[in-house]
Design a protein around this motif. Sequence first.
Motif, PDB file in Angstrom:
ATOM      1  N   TYR A  35       0.808  -1.101   0.118  1.00  0.00           N
ATOM      2  CA  TYR A  35       0.120   0.126   0.035  1.00  0.00           C
ATOM      3  C   TYR A  35       0.830   1.129   0.046  1.00  0.00           C
ATOM      4  O   TYR A  35       0.611   2.232  -0.808  1.00  0.00           O
ATOM      5  CB  TYR A  35      -0.960   0.081   1.205  1.00  0.00           C
ATOM      6  N   ARG A  36       1.838   1.260   0.789  1.00  0.00           N
ATOM      7  CA  ARG A  36       2.750   2.329   0.876  1.00  0.00           C
ATOM      8  C   ARG A  36       3.815   2.609  -0.441  1.00  0.00           C
ATOM      9  O   ARG A  36       4.019   4.059  -0.485  1.00  0.00           O
ATOM     10  CB  ARG A  36       3.518   2.459   2.133  1.00  0.00           C
ATOM     11  N   LYS A  38       2.923   1.869  -3.393  1.00  0.00           N
ATOM     12  CA  LYS A  38       2.022   1.818  -4.732  1.00  0.00           C
ATOM     13  C   LYS A  38       2.091   3.487  -5.031  1.00  0.00           C
ATOM     14  O   LYS A  38       1.824   3.752  -6.353  1.00  0.00           O
ATOM     15  CB  LYS A  38       0.613   1.349  -4.500  1.00  0.00           C
ATOM     16  N   HIS A  39       2.176   4.267  -4.333  1.00  0.00           N
ATOM     17  CA  HIS A  39       2.139   5.671  -4.519  1.00  0.00           C
ATOM     18  C   HIS A  39       3.375   6.188  -5.177  1.00  0.00           C
ATOM     19  O   HIS A  39       3.215   6.990  -6.060  1.00  0.00           O
ATOM     20  CB  HIS A  39       1.927   6.642  -3.090  1.00  0.00           C
ATOM     21  N   ARG A  42       3.256   4.833  -8.758  1.00  0.00           N
ATOM     22  CA  ARG A  42       2.260   5.524  -9.562  1.00  0.00           C
ATOM     23  C   ARG A  42       3.310   6.866  -9.766  1.00  0.00           C
ATOM     24  O   ARG A  42       2.805   7.363 -11.082  1.00  0.00           O
ATOM     25  CB  ARG A  42       1.009   6.212  -8.579  1.00  0.00           C
ATOM     26  N   TRP A  43       3.814   7.548  -9.008  1.00  0.00           N
ATOM     27  CA  TRP A  43       4.456   8.910  -9.267  1.00  0.00           C
ATOM     28  C   TRP A  43       5.674   8.369 -10.364  1.00  0.00           C
ATOM     29  O   TRP A  43       5.689   9.366 -11.352  1.00  0.00           O
ATOM     30  CB  TRP A  43       5.148   9.328  -7.973  1.00  0.00           C
ATOM     31  N   TRP A  67       5.350  16.033  -4.108  1.00  0.00           N
ATOM     32  CA  TRP A  67       4.235  15.638  -4.878  1.00  0.00           C
ATOM     33  C   TRP A  67       3.087  14.567  -4.023  1.00  0.00           C
ATOM     34  O   TRP A  67       1.798  14.909  -4.031  1.00  0.00           O
ATOM     35  CB  TRP A  67       4.512  14.658  -6.133  1.00  0.00           C
ATOM     36  N   ARG A  68       3.763  13.916  -3.173  1.00  0.00           N
ATOM     37  CA  ARG A  68       2.893  13.125  -2.461  1.00  0.00           C
ATOM     38  C   ARG A  68       2.090  13.727  -1.393  1.00  0.00           C
ATOM     39  O   ARG A  68       1.085  13.557  -0.913  1.00  0.00           O
ATOM     40  CB  ARG A  68       3.790  11.906  -1.605  1.00  0.00           C
ATOM     41  N   ASP A  71      -0.443  15.681  -3.450  1.00  0.00           N
ATOM     42  CA  ASP A  71      -1.673  14.815  -3.938  1.00  0.00           C
ATOM     43  C   ASP A  71      -2.661  14.480  -2.845  1.00  0.00           C
ATOM     44  O   ASP A  71      -3.852  14.210  -3.324  1.00  0.00           O
ATOM     45  CB  ASP A  71      -0.777  13.852  -4.565  1.00  0.00           C
ATOM     46  N   GLY A  72      -1.914  14.136  -1.708  1.00  0.00           N
ATOM     47  CA  GLY A  72      -3.074  13.420  -0.712  1.00  0.00           C
ATOM     48  C   GLY A  72      -3.264  14.324   0.445  1.00  0.00           C
ATOM     49  O   GLY A  72      -4.276  14.066   1.217  1.00  0.00           O
ATOM     50  N   ASN A  82       4.997   6.940   4.793  1.00  0.00           N
ATOM     51  CA  ASN A  82       5.360   6.764   3.223  1.00  0.00           C
ATOM     52  C   ASN A  82       6.756   6.746   2.844  1.00  0.00           C
ATOM     53  O   ASN A  82       7.250   6.302   2.286  1.00  0.00           O
ATOM     54  CB  ASN A  82       4.509   7.533   2.448  1.00  0.00           C
TER      55      ASN A  82
END
Length: 341
Positions: A35-36, A38-39, A42-43, A67-68, A71-72, A82
């Motif tokens: 989960y951590r 996957k971001h 994606r970036w 970005w992270r 983005d969130g 993260n």
Amino acid sequence: MTDELEPISPAEAKEMYLNARKREVSESTLSGYHYRLKHFIRWCEDVEGLDNMNDLTGRKVQQFKTWRREDGDLKPITLEGNLDALRVFVRWCESVDAVTPGLHEKFEALMPSLDKNEERSNDILPVDEAESILSYLRRFEYASREHVLLELFWHTGCRLGAVHALDVADYYPDYARLELCHRPESGTALKNGEEGERMVALDPDVCNVLDAWIAHQRHDMTDEHGREPFITSASGRMVRSNIRETVYKVTRPCYYSDECPEGREIETCEGACYTGYSKCPLNVSPHAIRRGSITHFLSEDVPEQVVSDRMNVEADTLNKHYDKRSEEQKVEQRRSYIDDV
């Protein structure tokens, strides 16, 4: 140095990493890694166009962090989790010649600064986590100081100051009660003064723990005021800061489950060290246990006035700051009272 690296895409590196860890960690921990990370994947694929881990640099990691966060719209404590998961992944990538050696060391300067009190002002210990912690302590550390503190905080919903103030004489085993007393003249004031004084009923199982603590574990001593503290260390009444640190210690998932849902390496995590328990992003403070306890009592249909009296909190304050039930949960509990009307 780049010539010595072996090209590999971020997605492929991630899959290799997860496969390498599969036999070492539980399925839930592995899912946390996925989960951590996957971001980051994606970036790499959708934002940066980075298709080779060999090209990852400290500057690019900084760009990912920016970005992270945007983005969130993440809180610093979530962003830290993260980045820490990415740091562990990058360190593994170094071992398979996928990134420049030493790249993981640059993460230290990128970690967001955290104000633990600010970030955790709304923390709550959920009932399932409380049960997991207490199950571990009851099995492996029965009647230890850690166990006694967690039983008291969870079962009574007391504030830290109230637990710190307890004397042996405040415990009435024959009546299964604790008496909370305001004694400012000897250094143990209650938050609400004399208004905070009350009797608290105890469960028989909790009494068994307290009896065993007094008989076998408690340091037999008096403090400078001639009182016999209930919670003691080798030097006397356990100070409030050490009580808080003990709670931070035992509410870390790695303490009671030997796993880290954040995907951190327990052996090297600063939150797993004696001097850094408060740096764990997942443990909680005594006040978070109080919130969890109050919410649990309310969820079990204990009347609000009973909870208010037991926990020494005004009804409006209870509803505003302590009751963490969802609106759906509240309406379903109310339904049970009107179904037959």
